[in-house]
Design a protein around this motif. Structure first.
Motif, PDB file in Angstrom:
ATOM      1  N   UNK A 153       0.153   3.806  -7.005  1.00  0.00           N
ATOM      2  CA  UNK A 153      -1.551   2.617  -7.367  1.00  0.00           C
ATOM      3  C   UNK A 153      -1.733   1.915  -5.984  1.00  0.00           C
ATOM      4  N   UNK A 154      -1.249   1.633  -5.387  1.00  0.00           N
ATOM      5  CA  UNK A 154      -1.100   0.891  -4.002  1.00  0.00           C
ATOM      6  C   UNK A 154      -0.356   1.629  -3.092  1.00  0.00           C
ATOM      7  N   UNK A 155      -0.198   1.911  -1.185  1.00  0.00           N
ATOM      8  CA  UNK A 155       0.219   1.907  -0.660  1.00  0.00           C
ATOM      9  C   UNK A 155       1.697   0.946  -0.717  1.00  0.00           C
ATOM     10  N   UNK A 156       2.906   2.090  -1.222  1.00  0.00           N
ATOM     11  CA  UNK A 156       4.031   2.245  -1.177  1.00  0.00           C
ATOM     12  C   UNK A 156       4.291   1.309  -2.661  1.00  0.00           C
ATOM     13  N   UNK A 157       3.737   1.553  -3.257  1.00  0.00           N
ATOM     14  CA  UNK A 157       3.846   0.599  -4.591  1.00  0.00           C
ATOM     15  C   UNK A 157       3.770   1.895  -5.931  1.00  0.00           C
ATOM     16  N   UNK A 158       4.555   2.474  -6.598  1.00  0.00           N
ATOM     17  CA  UNK A 158       4.845   3.502  -8.036  1.00  0.00           C
ATOM     18  C   UNK A 158       4.817   2.928  -9.001  1.00  0.00           C
ATOM     19  N   UNK A 159       4.096   3.791  -9.382  1.00  0.00           N
ATOM     20  CA  UNK A 159       4.331   2.965 -10.993  1.00  0.00           C
ATOM     21  C   UNK A 159       5.085   4.592 -11.588  1.00  0.00           C
ATOM     22  N   UNK A 160       6.222   4.850 -12.567  1.00  0.00           N
ATOM     23  CA  UNK A 160       6.393   5.481 -13.324  1.00  0.00           C
ATOM     24  C   UNK A 160       5.982   5.046 -14.567  1.00  0.00           C
ATOM     25  N   UNK A 161       5.144   6.201 -15.085  1.00  0.00           N
ATOM     26  CA  UNK A 161       4.451   5.757 -16.552  1.00  0.00           C
ATOM     27  C   UNK A 161       4.667   7.580 -17.071  1.00  0.00           C
ATOM     28  N   UNK A 162       4.413   8.045 -18.586  1.00  0.00           N
ATOM     29  CA  UNK A 162       4.688   9.190 -18.701  1.00  0.00           C
ATOM     30  C   UNK A 162       3.243   9.861 -19.017  1.00  0.00           C
ATOM     31  N   UNK A 163       3.602  11.405 -19.139  1.00  0.00           N
ATOM     32  CA  UNK A 163       2.154  11.911 -18.780  1.00  0.00           C
ATOM     33  C   UNK A 163       0.935  12.290 -19.525  1.00  0.00           C
ATOM     34  N   UNK A 164       1.910  11.490 -21.192  1.00  0.00           N
ATOM     35  CA  UNK A 164       0.544  11.907 -21.701  1.00  0.00           C
ATOM     36  C   UNK A 164      -0.488  10.318 -21.741  1.00  0.00           C
TER      37      UNK A 164
END
Length: 115
Positions: free
Chosen positions: A71-82
């Motif tokens: 969502x931003x440089x070096x910022x990742x969210x773990x989300x469900x594929x659905x």
């Protein structure tokens, strides 16, 4: 004989209403569900998406039913594929497009005040 015709007409009306309900409510929902399943199965790294929560980002990694969304440089969210609602293009990701229109309105308002 009149009672039998009345019952027959009631059954016909009920069947027609059930058919209309199926055609206007159930079929469109099934079509949307199939389209969403096709989208979810075709997601790949690098795709720009928006989630059901309204979060925009690029897919960094796909691990089965889990997606890592940058969502931003070096910022990742773990989300469900659905939870991915739709795929977006680069143009949809930038909401600064209407700033030029806002600037033009401000200039027009300031010109009216000077007159």
């Amino acid at each position: 004989m009149g009672q039998l015709a009345s019952i027959f007409m009631s059954v016909v009306v009920l069947v027609v209403l059930m058919g209309a309900l199926y055609a206007f409510m159930i079929l469109p929902q099934q079509k949307r569900l199939k389209a969403h399943q096709k989208l979810v199965s075709s997601l790949a790294e690098g795709d720009l998406v928006v989630t059901n929560a309204g979060i925009y980002g690029a897919i960094a990694e796909v691990e089965g039913d889990v997606i890592w969304l940058e969502v931003a440089p070096e910022v990742e969210l773990k989300i469900s594929r659905s939870s991915v609602a739709e795929r977006v293009s680069d143009d949809d990701d930038d909401d600064d497009d209407d700033d030029d229109e806002d600037d033009a309105l401000v200039e027009a308002d300031s010109d009216d005040g000077d007159a």
